[in-house]
Design a protein around this motif. Structure first.
Motif, mmCIF file in Angstrom:
data_model
loop_
_atom_site.group_PDB
_atom_site.id
_atom_site.type_symbol
_atom_site.label_atom_id
_atom_site.label_comp_id
_atom_site.label_asym_id
_atom_site.label_seq_id
_atom_site.Cartn_x
_atom_site.Cartn_y
_atom_site.Cartn_z
ATOM 1 N N SER A 1 0.832 -1.145 0.094
ATOM 2 C CA SER A 1 -0.066 -0.019 -0.153
ATOM 3 C C SER A 1 0.849 1.322 -0.021
ATOM 4 C CB SER A 1 -0.880 0.027 1.202
ATOM 5 O OG SER A 1 -1.416 1.351 1.409
ATOM 6 N N ALA A 2 0.506 1.985 -0.931
ATOM 7 C CA ALA A 2 1.290 3.452 -0.842
ATOM 8 C C ALA A 2 0.934 4.359 0.374
ATOM 9 C CB ALA A 2 0.862 4.128 -2.024
ATOM 10 N N ALA A 3 -0.143 4.036 0.856
ATOM 11 C CA ALA A 3 -0.568 4.861 2.156
ATOM 12 C C ALA A 3 0.029 4.411 3.408
ATOM 13 C CB ALA A 3 -2.282 5.258 2.294
ATOM 14 N N ASP A 4 0.064 2.926 3.452
ATOM 15 C CA ASP A 4 0.426 2.239 4.542
ATOM 16 C C ASP A 4 1.659 1.302 3.949
ATOM 17 O OD1 ASP A 4 1.093 1.243 7.094
ATOM 18 O OD2 ASP A 4 -0.877 0.065 7.166
ATOM 19 N N PRO A 5 2.843 1.656 3.456
ATOM 20 C CA PRO A 5 3.723 0.617 3.179
ATOM 21 C C PRO A 5 4.166 -0.242 4.094
ATOM 22 C CG PRO A 5 4.704 2.757 3.356
ATOM 23 C CD PRO A 5 3.059 3.010 3.741
ATOM 24 N N ALA A 6 4.728 -1.554 3.519
ATOM 25 C CA ALA A 6 5.541 -2.336 4.389
ATOM 26 C C ALA A 6 6.547 -1.781 5.089
ATOM 27 C CB ALA A 6 5.748 -3.713 3.410
ATOM 28 N N PRO A 7 6.885 -2.121 6.195
ATOM 29 C CA PRO A 7 7.998 -1.643 6.920
ATOM 30 C C PRO A 7 9.167 -2.190 6.431
ATOM 31 C CG PRO A 7 6.724 -3.144 8.320
ATOM 32 C CD PRO A 7 5.725 -2.939 7.317
ATOM 33 N N LEU A 8 10.226 -1.210 6.782
ATOM 34 C CA LEU A 8 11.410 -1.647 6.115
ATOM 35 C C LEU A 8 12.109 -2.826 6.609
ATOM 36 C CD1 LEU A 8 14.093 -0.541 4.692
ATOM 37 C CD2 LEU A 8 14.927 0.478 6.688
ATOM 38 N N PRO A 9 11.957 -3.393 8.057
ATOM 39 C CA PRO A 9 12.390 -4.876 8.239
ATOM 40 C C PRO A 9 11.763 -5.952 7.295
ATOM 41 C CG PRO A 9 11.979 -3.644 10.240
ATOM 42 C CD PRO A 9 11.468 -2.723 9.151
ATOM 43 N N VAL A 10 10.600 -5.686 6.881
ATOM 44 C CA VAL A 10 9.754 -6.838 6.039
ATOM 45 C C VAL A 10 10.312 -6.563 4.810
ATOM 46 C CG1 VAL A 10 7.459 -7.447 5.146
ATOM 47 C CG2 VAL A 10 7.484 -6.462 7.557
ATOM 48 N N LEU A 11 10.549 -5.571 4.109
ATOM 49 C CA LEU A 11 10.990 -5.188 2.873
ATOM 50 C C LEU A 11 12.328 -5.897 2.704
ATOM 51 C CD1 LEU A 11 9.810 -1.631 1.861
ATOM 52 C CD2 LEU A 11 8.908 -3.814 1.119
ATOM 53 N N ALA A 12 13.333 -5.609 3.744
ATOM 54 C CA ALA A 12 14.489 -6.064 3.766
ATOM 55 C C ALA A 12 14.734 -7.632 4.022
ATOM 56 C CB ALA A 12 15.408 -5.547 5.047
ATOM 57 N N ARG A 13 13.746 -8.204 4.704
ATOM 58 C CA ARG A 13 13.788 -9.714 4.657
ATOM 59 C C ARG A 13 13.419 -10.483 3.156
ATOM 60 N NH1 ARG A 13 10.837 -9.917 8.687
ATOM 61 N NH2 ARG A 13 12.531 -9.327 10.185
ATOM 62 N N ARG A 14 12.506 -9.920 2.552
ATOM 63 C CA ARG A 14 11.898 -10.048 1.515
ATOM 64 C C ARG A 14 12.941 -10.115 0.312
ATOM 65 N NH1 ARG A 14 8.460 -14.183 0.319
ATOM 66 N NH2 ARG A 14 7.338 -13.390 2.149
ATOM 67 N N LEU A 15 13.471 -8.746 0.493
ATOM 68 C CA LEU A 15 14.597 -8.495 -0.717
ATOM 69 C C LEU A 15 15.902 -9.477 -0.634
ATOM 70 C CD1 LEU A 15 15.873 -6.793 -2.856
ATOM 71 C CD2 LEU A 15 16.426 -5.233 -1.035
ATOM 72 N N THR A 16 16.313 -9.817 0.462
ATOM 73 C CA THR A 16 17.704 -10.479 0.668
ATOM 74 C C THR A 16 17.284 -11.963 0.697
ATOM 75 O OG1 THR A 16 17.454 -10.331 3.216
ATOM 76 C CG2 THR A 16 18.683 -9.055 1.681
ATOM 77 N N SER A 17 15.996 -12.383 0.842
ATOM 78 C CA SER A 17 15.782 -13.983 0.832
ATOM 79 C C SER A 17 15.104 -14.527 -0.462
ATOM 80 C CB SER A 17 14.771 -14.318 2.151
ATOM 81 O OG SER A 17 13.566 -13.742 2.153
ATOM 82 N N HIS A 18 14.158 -13.705 -1.039
ATOM 83 C CA HIS A 18 13.491 -14.035 -2.042
ATOM 84 C C HIS A 18 14.084 -13.518 -3.394
ATOM 85 C CE1 HIS A 18 11.153 -15.723 1.109
ATOM 86 N NE2 HIS A 18 10.602 -16.560 0.226
#
Length: 276
Positions: A21-38
């Motif tokens: 969501s642009a108004a309530d985006p995923a928090p940085l830790p969630v993005l970081a975990r998904r980026l480096t794992s998947h």
């Protein structure tokens, strides 16, 4: 969901294949975990993104909320991308730390990554936070970082980093304290003691002081907004000032305005130190 809705302004794409969501985006830790794992398996979160995830004090111009960018590092010769909002650096990784499953560089490597994007004083503030009382993520000491930097033959940003390590201090509790200390030293004042604790002999109360000139019994206390808006904090500050003054101390309270334009503060401090 209809393709038209997916392309609307209320949907953000942090990297290909993932929506938030642009108004309530995923928090940085969630993005970081998904980026480096998947998205880029084996990548190490790095540079300002690693610093922000580790809660190091960064200027707003570099934060994810302001830039929308994520930084990772992969090994040279690896050809991976993850869209326009992911900056991929290619460098030998060396030792890797971990925060809740997210791979991060070591403290010294991270400081080297940050050196080109921070001012000298900002780099000192980040180093102060790394070795401060909270120790944040890594249990490192200033002495250990200095020794590691001195022994490193190839260290990105080495000269600026070693200079920042020489100016950094332990026990610093906030970037504002760092900025105030550096302003004082740059203006020619002696370097103050940092966050000592003193005890009132008749009440038994103990107080943590920010920046102290012991010989002259002068203390500078930095007041953030919460010192004004939090009534209990305000009352604690008034009690602290009263007891310190009864003990013969001069208390100078410093605000963000003083950090922006310290001329009046410097003039006042000069008078107080001269008359001590």
């Amino acid at each position: 969901m209809h393709p038209r809705r997916l392309s609307g302004p209320h949907i953000a794409i942090p990297f290909p294949g993932y929506l938030t969501s642009a108004a309530d985006p995923a928090p940085l830790p969630v993005l970081a975990r998904r980026l480096t794992s998947h998205v880029i398996p084996g990548a190490v979160l790095s540079h300002v993104t690693a610093a922000e995830l580790a809660a190091l004090p960064l200027p707003r111009r570099l934060t994810h909320d302001h830039t929308g960018l994520l930084h990772v590092t992969i090994a040279p010769g690896t050809h991976r991308t993850a869209g326009q909002k992911v900056v991929v650096h290619r460098r030998h990784l060396g030792k890797v730390e971990s925060l809740e499953g997210v791979p991060l560089p070591t403290p010294l490597a991270l400081l080297g990554q940050l050196a080109p994007t921070l001012t000298d004083d900002e780099l000192v503030a980040v180093t102060d936070a790394l070795v401060g009382p909270e120790r944040l993520l890594w249990h490192v000491t200033l002495e250990g970082l200095r020794a590691e930097a001195a022994a490193a033959s190839l260290l990105p940003g080495g000269r600026r980093l070693r200079r920042a390590l020489a100016r950094a201090r332990e026990l610093v509790e906030s970037p504002q304290e760092t900025k105030l200390r550096l302003l004082l030293v740059a203006a020619g004042f002696p370097e103050p003691d940092i966050n000592p604790t003193i005890r009132c002999p008749w009440s038994g109360e103990t107080f943590r002081l920010n920046l102290v000139y012991r010989e002259q019994k002068v203390v500078l206390e930095y007041d953030g907004d919460w010192h004004r808006t939090d009534r209990q904090q305000w009352q604690r500050d008034r009690r602290k000032d009263m007891v310190l003054q009864q003990m013969g101390w001069t208390v100078i309270r410093v605000t963000s305005r003083d950090l922006t334009d310290p001329r009046a503060l410097f003039a006042h401090l000069s008078r107080v130190l001269a008359g001590a």
